[in-house]
Write a protein that holds these residues in place. Structure first.
Motif: not given
Length: 315
Positions: A187-215
């Motif tokens: 459960v603890i390691l599950f929560l580590v990945i849970f809290f890791w996922t947003p700060p892992h993915y949001w920087p990429l989303s910042m980079k390609v936000k125009d792509d997401y906005a267009r879609a």
């Protein structure tokens, strides 16, 4: 959904006749439907947990069948995700070469392929591992396809936060494959990945936000801007590092894991705060350097879970 660009042909409409689609290229297209690079990351979080659950070296056969079953299940989920998202994939630069967009695989083929992998992977887990792992695997697939892809992705900026639960499930599957039960360590390691996922993915989303906005996909950087996203990244990062340190006081890990968690977590926090400082200063484009944290996040989770696997041998 706001559409500012269209393809010359609808996504999934074959651009060439079957006779002009080489067999080898078609095979690689079906492999691409499973998103192998993402699955590599899932396996990084599965195998080390098996070592921790075993408190030593698990059966090689069990490791192989668990990994292969995980690949089939995650591959099925990814194929079904591409089937559902083929319309927006055609509008985004980073997904414009996916097999359904290029026409190398038809929507009907992709749907059949994804459903087949879902059924086969569940039976594979149940018959060769155990039925708890099979249930967790199927639950992860359904959560990713139904909850994230169909319900959250196009409706809320919190899509990655809750949709990331599917990506946490390999931790539970790895533990249950060895013990046929769950524990607080899992459960603890599950929560580590849970809290890791947003700060892992949001920087990429910042980079390609125009792509997401267009879609028309409401990723947080699209609807909130860089500074609010950077604040969220810092918040989730602190919680993630704190949760990662819970394994040792609860008796599941020793000095080696703790050292790796502290050093790698400290470096993560440094990068997260540095990104926040750059966003606060109003830097954009290449000066924001958001991908530094994205790339480090992959290194971090690899180091942390390698430490999970090694620690039992040093206690």
């Amino acid at each position: 959904m706001c559409v500012t660009a269209v393809e010359s042909r609808p996504a999934g409409v074959l651009g060439t006749s079957p006779g002009h689609r080489p067999f080898g290229t078609r095979v690689m297209a079906f492999v691409a439907l499973t998103k192998p690079r993402i699955i590599e990351l899932l396996l990084i979080t599965t195998v080390p947990v098996m070592f921790l659950a075993e408190q030593g070296v698990p059966s090689l056969w069990l490791v192989l069948v668990t990994c292969f079953g995980g690949y089939l299940s995650a591959g099925g989920a990814n194929a079904l995700n591409m089937y559902i998202d083929r319309d927006i994939d055609a509008l985004m630069d980073r997904t414009s070469q996916r097999p359904l967009v290029t026409g190398m695989v038809s929507p009907r083929e992709c749907l059949a392929f994804g459903l087949t992998l879902a059924v086969v992977s569940t039976l594979f887990f149940g018959l060769l591992v155990n039925w708890l792992s099979a249930a967790l695997s199927l639950g992860a697939l359904l959560f990713y396809v139904v909850v994230y892809t169909m319900l959250l992705k196009r409706r809320t900026a919190q899509n990655i936060v809750w949709g990331g639960i599917a990506g946490c499930m390999p931790v539970l599957i790895g533990w249950s494959s060895v013990t046929n039960e769950l524990s607080w360590a899992a459960v603890i390691l599950f929560l580590v990945i849970f809290f890791w996922t947003p700060p892992h993915y949001w920087p990429l989303s910042m980079k390609v936000k125009d792509d997401y906005a267009r879609a028309g996909v409401p990723m947080l950087p699209v609807v909130a801007g860089n500074l609010p996203v950077a604040r969220q990244i810092v918040l989730y990062s602190w919680v993630m590092v704190a949760v990662s340190l819970l394994l040792t006081p609860l008796g599941y890990t020793g000095w080696f894991y703790t050292t790796v968690a502290l050093v790698s977590g400290g470096w993560w926090l440094w990068e997260a705060h540095a990104l926040h400082a750059r966003a606060k200063a109003g830097l954009t484009g290449a000066k924001l350097k958001e991908m530094r944290l994205f790339h480090w996040s992959i290194t971090y989770v690899s180091l942390l879970f390698v430490a999970v696997a090694v620690d039992p041998f040093l206690r």
